[in-house]
Structures are given as structure tokens and as C-alpha cells.
Design a protein around this motif. Structure first.
Motif, PDB file in Angstrom:
ATOM      1  N   ALA A 120       0.826  -1.216   0.000  1.00  0.00           N
ATOM      2  CA  ALA A 120       0.000   0.000   0.000  1.00  0.00           C
ATOM      3  C   ALA A 120       0.854   1.258   0.000  1.00  0.00           C
ATOM      4  O   ALA A 120       0.446   2.286  -0.543  1.00  0.00           O
ATOM      5  CB  ALA A 120      -0.950   0.003   1.190  1.00  0.00           C
ATOM      6  N   VAL A 121       2.063   1.192   0.560  1.00  0.00           N
ATOM      7  CA  VAL A 121       2.919   2.378   0.628  1.00  0.00           C
ATOM      8  C   VAL A 121       3.471   2.772  -0.735  1.00  0.00           C
ATOM      9  O   VAL A 121       4.050   3.850  -0.884  1.00  0.00           O
ATOM     10  CB  VAL A 121       4.075   2.229   1.647  1.00  0.00           C
ATOM     11  CG1 VAL A 121       3.544   2.028   3.046  1.00  0.00           C
ATOM     12  CG2 VAL A 121       5.023   1.131   1.236  1.00  0.00           C
ATOM     13  N   LEU A 122       3.281   1.930  -1.736  1.00  0.00           N
ATOM     14  CA  LEU A 122       3.734   2.258  -3.091  1.00  0.00           C
ATOM     15  C   LEU A 122       2.882   3.351  -3.728  1.00  0.00           C
ATOM     16  O   LEU A 122       3.252   3.908  -4.760  1.00  0.00           O
ATOM     17  CB  LEU A 122       3.707   1.009  -3.981  1.00  0.00           C
ATOM     18  CG  LEU A 122       4.595  -0.155  -3.548  1.00  0.00           C
ATOM     19  CD1 LEU A 122       4.347  -1.365  -4.439  1.00  0.00           C
ATOM     20  CD2 LEU A 122       6.057   0.256  -3.566  1.00  0.00           C
ATOM     21  N   PHE A 123       1.731   3.640  -3.119  1.00  0.00           N
ATOM     22  CA  PHE A 123       0.783   4.583  -3.701  1.00  0.00           C
ATOM     23  C   PHE A 123       0.627   5.810  -2.812  1.00  0.00           C
ATOM     24  O   PHE A 123       0.672   5.723  -1.584  1.00  0.00           O
ATOM     25  CB  PHE A 123      -0.581   3.908  -3.897  1.00  0.00           C
ATOM     26  CG  PHE A 123      -0.483   2.665  -4.741  1.00  0.00           C
ATOM     27  CD1 PHE A 123      -0.353   2.742  -6.117  1.00  0.00           C
ATOM     28  CD2 PHE A 123      -0.486   1.410  -4.145  1.00  0.00           C
ATOM     29  CE1 PHE A 123      -0.242   1.604  -6.888  1.00  0.00           C
ATOM     30  CE2 PHE A 123      -0.370   0.263  -4.908  1.00  0.00           C
ATOM     31  CZ  PHE A 123      -0.248   0.354  -6.288  1.00  0.00           C
ATOM     32  N   GLU A 124       0.388   6.940  -3.464  1.00  0.00           N
ATOM     33  CA  GLU A 124       0.135   8.171  -2.734  1.00  0.00           C
ATOM     34  C   GLU A 124      -1.223   8.112  -2.038  1.00  0.00           C
ATOM     35  O   GLU A 124      -1.394   8.608  -0.927  1.00  0.00           O
ATOM     36  CB  GLU A 124       0.170   9.348  -3.722  1.00  0.00           C
ATOM     37  CG  GLU A 124       0.455  10.664  -3.085  1.00  0.00           C
ATOM     38  CD  GLU A 124       0.687  11.736  -4.130  1.00  0.00           C
ATOM     39  OE1 GLU A 124      -0.125  12.678  -4.156  1.00  0.00           O
ATOM     40  OE2 GLU A 124       1.662  11.617  -4.898  1.00  0.00           O
ATOM     41  N   ARG A 125      -2.202   7.498  -2.714  1.00  0.00           N
ATOM     42  CA  ARG A 125      -3.567   7.380  -2.189  1.00  0.00           C
ATOM     43  C   ARG A 125      -4.060   5.962  -2.430  1.00  0.00           C
ATOM     44  O   ARG A 125      -3.708   5.339  -3.437  1.00  0.00           O
ATOM     45  CB  ARG A 125      -4.511   8.355  -2.887  1.00  0.00           C
ATOM     46  CG  ARG A 125      -4.050   9.792  -2.932  1.00  0.00           C
ATOM     47  CD  ARG A 125      -4.094  10.507  -1.627  1.00  0.00           C
ATOM     48  NE  ARG A 125      -5.450  10.899  -1.285  1.00  0.00           N
ATOM     49  CZ  ARG A 125      -5.780  11.472  -0.152  1.00  0.00           C
ATOM     50  NH1 ARG A 125      -4.868  11.713   0.762  1.00  0.00           N
ATOM     51  NH2 ARG A 125      -7.018  11.812   0.099  1.00  0.00           N
ATOM     52  N   VAL A 126      -4.889   5.478  -1.514  1.00  0.00           N
ATOM     53  CA  VAL A 126      -5.543   4.175  -1.656  1.00  0.00           C
ATOM     54  C   VAL A 126      -7.013   4.335  -1.294  1.00  0.00           C
ATOM     55  O   VAL A 126      -7.409   5.339  -0.689  1.00  0.00           O
ATOM     56  CB  VAL A 126      -4.892   3.086  -0.753  1.00  0.00           C
ATOM     57  CG1 VAL A 126      -3.478   2.778  -1.206  1.00  0.00           C
ATOM     58  CG2 VAL A 126      -4.928   3.487   0.716  1.00  0.00           C
ATOM     59  N   LEU A 127      -7.803   3.345  -1.668  1.00  0.00           N
ATOM     60  CA  LEU A 127      -9.208   3.298  -1.280  1.00  0.00           C
ATOM     61  C   LEU A 127      -9.391   2.160  -0.289  1.00  0.00           C
ATOM     62  O   LEU A 127      -8.906   1.045  -0.518  1.00  0.00           O
ATOM     63  CB  LEU A 127     -10.110   3.062  -2.497  1.00  0.00           C
ATOM     64  CG  LEU A 127     -10.168   4.160  -3.552  1.00  0.00           C
ATOM     65  CD1 LEU A 127     -11.097   3.745  -4.686  1.00  0.00           C
ATOM     66  CD2 LEU A 127     -10.633   5.467  -2.956  1.00  0.00           C
ATOM     67  N   ILE A 128     -10.105   2.444   0.802  1.00  0.00           N
ATOM     68  CA  ILE A 128     -10.398   1.451   1.838  1.00  0.00           C
ATOM     69  C   ILE A 128     -11.870   1.596   2.196  1.00  0.00           C
ATOM     70  O   ILE A 128     -12.415   2.699   2.184  1.00  0.00           O
ATOM     71  CB  ILE A 128      -9.519   1.665   3.093  1.00  0.00           C
ATOM     72  CG1 ILE A 128      -8.033   1.511   2.737  1.00  0.00           C
ATOM     73  CG2 ILE A 128      -9.895   0.677   4.197  1.00  0.00           C
ATOM     74  CD1 ILE A 128      -7.083   1.769   3.892  1.00  0.00           C
ATOM     75  N   ASN A 129     -12.503   0.492   2.562  1.00  0.00           N
ATOM     76  CA  ASN A 129     -13.937   0.524   2.844  1.00  0.00           C
ATOM     77  C   ASN A 129     -14.274   1.565   3.894  1.00  0.00           C
ATOM     78  O   ASN A 129     -13.588   1.724   4.902  1.00  0.00           O
ATOM     79  CB  ASN A 129     -14.433  -0.855   3.281  1.00  0.00           C
ATOM     80  CG  ASN A 129     -15.927  -0.948   3.102  1.00  0.00           C
ATOM     81  OD1 ASN A 129     -16.683  -0.311   3.833  1.00  0.00           O
ATOM     82  ND2 ASN A 129     -16.360  -1.708   2.111  1.00  0.00           N
ATOM     83  N   GLY A 130     -15.397   2.243   3.650  1.00  0.00           N
ATOM     84  CA  GLY A 130     -15.824   3.335   4.512  1.00  0.00           C
ATOM     85  C   GLY A 130     -16.853   2.963   5.556  1.00  0.00           C
ATOM     86  O   GLY A 130     -17.433   3.839   6.198  1.00  0.00           O
TER      87      GLY A 130
END
Length: 157
Positions: A120-130
Motif C-alpha cells: 500500500a505504501v507504493l501509492f500516494e492514495r488508496v481506497l479502503i472501505n468506509g
């Protein structure tokens, strides 16, 4: 669809900036995380799924890319245990307060050890369940980890 969930409340209280991404949830999709990635036009490796597991019979929350499977031996090792398995859906719902398909690592009824896959740290932003079906949250991976006191680990099979 409510835009306020226990997850969004917890993130707001923790001072974590996030953006809401509602989408049309398909309960019949073979892999809900991949369906969400496609619906929102995001790469599957940036859309993280939240799974509830048991490590040595103790609850553990795991966050991994939607296009990957959890390596149960890796999870057990990361959590300092001997064996890991998926939690039964009814038990996950009772423990977290969220419906399966809407489980978030943020704002669960009871805090449990949480692990996020290190990719996940490879990306500036991620999506995670809300915290509800059809709602993902966009945020920085390091902020996500801070908000749920997560440990980074190599977790995919």
C-alpha cells in the motif's frame, strides 16, 4: 446511503483527511473488491479490501489489495501466531458492527490488531472501505495505518 459511518466518524476524530467514493455495490459480484475497483476506475492494487481473520483463535483485521489473497502463514507470522483462518461472516459482523462487504478497519466496535499489506505504501492514495457497502474512502496509506494503529507486513499469498 449515509455519508456518516463509524469509520468516517473515527477518521474525522483522528484528524485524518479523506474523500468519499460511493459506488454501486454488487452483492453478487464474485470478488467485491475487484467490482469496486472497476466501478470507480481505480487500479485493483490501490483498492484495499478489509478482512476479518483469526490468528490462534484471536481476532485480527487484515487490509490487502483487492486483487490479492491473504497468505495465512504470512499473517500468522506477522501477528506472532501459529495459524490463521478467515473469521465467519456472522462473527465478523458482530465483532466489527459492520456488514460483510462494508467492513472497515476504522471505527470497529472493538479495536483489534490490524495489519496492512506493505504494498500500500507504493501509492500516494488508496481506497479502503468506509463502513458500509458501496462506500470507499480515499486516503494516504500512512494516515490509514495511523488511524487504525496498523502494522505493515508482507501479507499476500
Amino acid at each position: 446511503m449515509s455519508r456518516t459511518t463509524p469509520a468516517t466518524v473515527a477518521l474525522t476524530k483522528a484528524g485524518v483527511a479523506f474523500e468519499l467514493h460511493p459506488y454501486d455495490y454488487d452483492p453478487d459480484a464474485p470478488r467485491v473488491g475487484l467490482q469496486a475497483a472497476e466501478a470507480l476506475g481505480w487500479a485493483p492494487e490501490q483498492v484495499l479490501k478489509t478482512l476479518m481473520t483469526l490468528v490462534d483463535a484471536k481476532p485480527v483485521c487484515v487490509v490487502v489489495p483487492s486483487d490479492c489473497e491473504v497468505g495465512m502463514k504470512k499473517l500468522a507470522a506477522a501477528a506472532g501466531g501459529k495459524s490463521a483462518q478467515m473469521m465467519k461472516p456472522a462473527d465478523a459482523e458482530r465483532l466489527t458492527g459492520f456488514k460483510v462487504g462494508g467492513v472497515s478497519p476504522f471505527g470497529q466496535r472493538r479495536a483489534v490488531p490490524t495489519f496492512i499489506d506493505e504494498t500500500a505504501v507504493l501509492f500516494e492514495r488508496v481506497l479502503i472501505n468506509g463502513g458500509q457497502r458501496g462506500l470507499l474512502l480515499e486516503l494516504a496509506p500512512d494516515e490509514a495505518a495511523r488511524a487504525c494503529a496498523a502494522t505493515w507486513a508482507d501479507l499476500t499469498a
